[in-house]
Design a protein around this motif. Sequence first.
Motif, mmCIF file in Angstrom:
data_model
loop_
_atom_site.group_PDB
_atom_site.id
_atom_site.type_symbol
_atom_site.label_atom_id
_atom_site.label_comp_id
_atom_site.label_asym_id
_atom_site.label_seq_id
_atom_site.Cartn_x
_atom_site.Cartn_y
_atom_site.Cartn_z
ATOM 1 N N ILE A 81 36.677 6.960 43.342
ATOM 2 C CA ILE A 81 37.748 5.960 43.527
ATOM 3 C C ILE A 81 38.401 5.708 42.165
ATOM 4 O O ILE A 81 37.720 5.464 41.168
ATOM 5 C CB ILE A 81 37.178 4.636 44.084
ATOM 6 N N TYR A 82 39.720 5.774 42.135
ATOM 7 C CA TYR A 82 40.447 5.503 40.893
ATOM 8 C C TYR A 82 40.724 4.010 40.763
ATOM 9 O O TYR A 82 41.050 3.349 41.753
ATOM 10 C CB TYR A 82 41.777 6.254 40.871
ATOM 11 N N ILE A 83 40.596 3.516 39.539
ATOM 12 C CA ILE A 83 40.856 2.099 39.256
ATOM 13 C C ILE A 83 41.740 2.036 38.018
ATOM 14 O O ILE A 83 41.408 2.643 36.993
ATOM 15 C CB ILE A 83 39.543 1.341 38.951
ATOM 16 N N VAL A 84 42.838 1.325 38.103
ATOM 17 C CA VAL A 84 43.654 1.167 36.900
ATOM 18 C C VAL A 84 43.795 -0.313 36.575
ATOM 19 O O VAL A 84 44.087 -1.140 37.446
ATOM 20 C CB VAL A 84 45.028 1.871 37.015
ATOM 21 N N GLU A 85 43.522 -0.635 35.319
ATOM 22 C CA GLU A 85 43.783 -1.975 34.786
ATOM 23 C C GLU A 85 44.919 -1.845 33.786
ATOM 24 O O GLU A 85 44.933 -0.906 32.982
ATOM 25 C CB GLU A 85 42.557 -2.541 34.055
ATOM 26 N N THR A 136 40.320 4.688 35.386
ATOM 27 C CA THR A 136 38.943 5.152 35.492
ATOM 28 C C THR A 136 38.706 5.688 36.898
ATOM 29 O O THR A 136 39.545 5.525 37.785
ATOM 30 C CB THR A 136 37.950 4.010 35.215
ATOM 31 N N LYS A 137 37.551 6.309 37.084
ATOM 32 C CA LYS A 137 37.221 6.926 38.369
ATOM 33 C C LYS A 137 35.731 6.735 38.592
ATOM 34 O O LYS A 137 34.919 7.061 37.712
ATOM 35 C CB LYS A 137 37.556 8.425 38.273
ATOM 36 N N HIS A 193 29.250 3.142 36.089
ATOM 37 C CA HIS A 193 29.693 3.600 37.395
ATOM 38 C C HIS A 193 31.048 4.282 37.388
ATOM 39 O O HIS A 193 31.604 4.549 38.442
ATOM 40 C CB HIS A 193 29.706 2.430 38.382
ATOM 41 N N PHE A 194 31.597 4.517 36.206
ATOM 42 C CA PHE A 194 32.904 5.178 36.192
ATOM 43 C C PHE A 194 33.070 5.977 34.905
ATOM 44 O O PHE A 194 32.394 5.724 33.912
ATOM 45 C CB PHE A 194 34.032 4.147 36.320
ATOM 46 N N ASN A 195 33.957 6.935 34.973
ATOM 47 C CA ASN A 195 34.393 7.648 33.777
ATOM 48 C C ASN A 195 35.826 7.237 33.453
ATOM 49 O O ASN A 195 36.609 6.944 34.356
ATOM 50 C CB ASN A 195 34.341 9.162 33.997
ATOM 51 N N VAL A 196 36.136 7.234 32.177
ATOM 52 C CA VAL A 196 37.514 6.961 31.768
ATOM 53 C C VAL A 196 38.325 8.246 31.942
ATOM 54 O O VAL A 196 37.950 9.303 31.447
ATOM 55 C CB VAL A 196 37.566 6.470 30.307
ATOM 56 N N ILE A 197 39.411 8.141 32.693
ATOM 57 C CA ILE A 197 40.216 9.314 33.025
ATOM 58 C C ILE A 197 41.475 9.389 32.169
ATOM 59 O O ILE A 197 41.876 10.445 31.709
ATOM 60 C CB ILE A 197 40.616 9.287 34.524
ATOM 61 N N GLN A 249 36.147 -1.665 34.300
ATOM 62 C CA GLN A 249 36.673 -1.832 32.939
ATOM 63 C C GLN A 249 37.228 -3.239 32.757
ATOM 64 O O GLN A 249 37.808 -3.797 33.670
ATOM 65 C CB GLN A 249 37.736 -0.770 32.634
ATOM 66 N N ASP A 250 37.041 -3.781 31.568
ATOM 67 C CA ASP A 250 37.344 -5.190 31.302
ATOM 68 C C ASP A 250 38.731 -5.352 30.663
ATOM 69 O O ASP A 250 38.940 -4.932 29.530
ATOM 70 C CB ASP A 250 36.265 -5.743 30.359
#
Lengths: 517, 517
Positions: free
Chosen positions: B194-198, B187-188, B170-174, B67-68
């Motif tokens: 794998i969880y990613i938070v921006e 996102t995941k 490659h990810f869904n918004v959680i 995510q940008d």
Amino acid sequence: MDRFWNVELNKYNSKENAKYETIFTLANGYRGLRGKNNFSKIGEKGNFIAGIFDQNTAQVTELVNCQDPLVLNFYVDNELIDIDKCEILDFNRKLNMYEGVLYSSYKLKLDSNRIVQIDCERFVSRKNVHRWAEKYTLRPVNFKSKMFIENIIDGTVVNSCNDPINLTKHFNVIDKLDLKPGLALLTKTIDKGIYIVESTRIYADDLFKTRKFIELGEKVREVYEFFVEEGEEYTIYKYGCTYTSKDTKEDIVSVCKSELKDFQTIGYDKEKEQHLQEWKKLWNSMDIRIKGDDIAQVGIRFNMFQLASCAYEKDYTVSIGAKGLHGEGYKGHVFWDTEIFMIPFFTYTNPEIAKALLMYRYNTLCGARKNASLNGFKGSQFPWESADDGTEVTPKWGVDYDGNPVRIWTGDEEYHINADIAFAIWEYFRATKDEEFLINYGSEIVLDTAKFWNSRLEYNQKYDRYEINKVIGPDEFHEHVNNNVYTNYLAKWNMNKAIEISRWLKEKDFVKFKNLC
Amino acid sequence: MDRFWNVELNKYNSKENAKYETIFTLANGYRGLRGKNNFSKIGEKGNFIAGIFDQNTAQVTELVNCQDPLVLNFYVDNELIDIDKCEILDFNRKLNMYEGVLYSSYKLKLDSNRIVQIDCERFVSRKNVHRWAEKYTLRPVNFKSKMFIENIIDGTVVNSCNDPINLTKHFNVIDKLDLKPGLALLTKTIDKGIYIVESTRIYADDLFKTRKFIELGEKVREVYEFFVEEGEEYTIYKYGCTYTSKDTKEDIVSVCKSELKDFQTIGYDKEKEQHLQEWKKLWNSMDIRIKGDDIAQVGIRFNMFQLASCAYEKDYTVSIGAKGLHGEGYKGHVFWDTEIFMIPFFTYTNPEIAKALLMYRYNTLCGARKNASLNGFKGSQFPWESADDGTEVTPKWGVDYDGNPVRIWTGDEEYHINADIAFAIWEYFRATKDEEFLINYGSEIVLDTAKFWNSRLEYNQKYDRYEINKVIGPDEFHEHVNNNVYTNYLAKWNMNKAIEISRWLKEKDFVKFKNLC
């Protein structure tokens, strides 16, 4: 058939895309699809379904810009055909108003020097209002290549996309379906939970080699690979179907899928033929000829085309907004213009449409009664701006040209809408003698608006007369006006007509009379 | 300090955006942010976090374009500042490699004739790798007006956005969070979860008047209204923090929110100062001076800057992909280039980075053993292309320039990678005398690759010798080669070195020796 049926554009300028999208909108009263340029990303998407309103974070409830089923991209190898990034050798868009068909023609030279000719037809079926279709004819002028075609339903659409503060999104994506082949995207509006499904599929005889489906967040997408030879012509059809939970109690995804299948079975040409027949009937009922002034001839037809495009005689819960189904202007709201300027046209050309538009007011009486009650009046007070339920949806604040906030008083003071509606009912009845309508629906509106006026009157002891002060008349540039002549005259007319109709009703239908009077 | 530290661009051409985005990428080994033009929608977004791989519908697992968090739009009234739609009066982008700071400067004349000057700094902190920031200086040259600033985290990002067939997400918004002020988007990834938070927030002293938060499908967005005077200067800061579930076992949203708060408390200038100090240390360790050839001087520094930007000595689970953290080329995969061309540089400048890169190979031994086993060999067979776990991720098929499918044999035949890794381990040890590394990690790799070679050898009865046939050497344009000199020579070297190391290990650590040999 004479030749003044076309609105045509021969020069492309991306800065004017939004304007021409409105002009090239195709609508059938049930829905409108903005005439977005097939190969440009610049502009304002628009898919409006009559009666689907939502507020969410917007200032007032507004016509929802629904998920976009129109996206169809072509790639030569991996090179996207994008009119804004290539040389335009030939460009033409033509709205044939007699047919209700939009013809677009592009001859484009890509960065790779490959020249491609694409002609496109689009119609939004007047016969089966849930259907729309496109036909693409593709000709690789100077190359043979692998190509891709990308069919998308885009659920990222927002309202007020160019307005940083009012931008909002009116639906959530609920389901993304692979119809193998074809796509469907089910959404649900935020406030009222109305379900909307868009489905599309593309077809091209034996052209397509491989297909890949993918979900991309709020989009569904299928991409087909195919091979083209220099100078050959390839025809690709795109079929679309739309349903909402306002249309049926059945499972709208099943209904939509099944209709999409039927649509493709019938085929593009047969559906188009039926569509043309419907438009032919409409033109037979309404065409106006102007001799000696060609521009006026096209102009008057353009006006009638748009009126007819926005009207749908079978839906008694919707009316025609100030900007039709063509854009987001005025939030899709319905004003007095419908009763005063549009209904007379329909009364004399397609009275069943005039009746449907008046039935919308009847079906929003509940909201109108709430308005009266909230403002301390009796009867029904129709909203100056009306959406789906008849409650007042005029924004309280706007901005002036310098960006300063301005209080909008029309929703508080422009009372004449009530008499305008009563007047339209009477004019419709005068022309059609539709007693069934007047007895069961029209009289209730005339009587209830009369009750409103009665409670709105102010007694002036000094002159021993009734007055209506602090109003806005049809001249909206003057606010807080006392005794506006238009308002006072029509209010008086409305009350007199109520007395006349109540006497008439007593004769015609005593039970109804007892209920209403 | 001499003057050959800058890579500069003075002329804007939107067709070159994607190229300059790569050149102006800022990375700190933990992550890379492509140098997307601040006010253009044209280009390829890129937010890459080292080690975050996913396959989903792609051909092979690839570095995820996350995510940008960079989106920041300015509006003068409702007019978006878009460099592609206005007149460019002045344009400059400058990467200061000594500082690791990207400076951009724009003087733009909008359609409304309003002229605006905006200068922007951006850095991706070398001190605290989860942090990045921007500073905008805004000057309305010839107008006073209301303005809007729109801060967005965009979760609609896909990989291969310009590739119709390989495009994937490659990810869904959680979760979408309003930090009041500030935003976070969780996102995941699809395959491994794998969880990613921006998270981002913007700040501008007392400038902002009103704030509005809104969720837009896969985006979160906050918009601020403010008023500017002609000729005045306004400074706006944007702070960003990033965490993934690879980084910590704690709740990454809480960690990220708290770090974002700390970051703003410390402030832009202090963080930048710490960042500059880190880069100063790096340059002190690695700068090379070339006298008499200015272009070569900038060129060699550009190379070192990129190498250092991609390296992170604290993460032993990632290495440097062929295209760094700068783009999607080669899917983020790691090749022999890291061991043969990059590690020597780090061995002699920042040996702890060299060690981390070799530790990545140690930590992917499990995948390498699987590869050997799947192919019928013993020991460990490192993948020609490596992602997160050491299994082979070279695509089996590609396309040639005419779009025809081509079998890619490198994953099957380019065995020399195994000896290359062993060689790099020895070279690192030779320079550093890091016995702890060789005993505990390096020797296992050298011994296991030797076992692989042993099982890969083919005995040729005719010449009474061992051969290695059907390979690809470093010259990749020849496939199915017999007895490639490079491969054979290094395979032999690898096996000899294993014997040498096993003898050395017996002396140094008998337990380890017993376990491995």
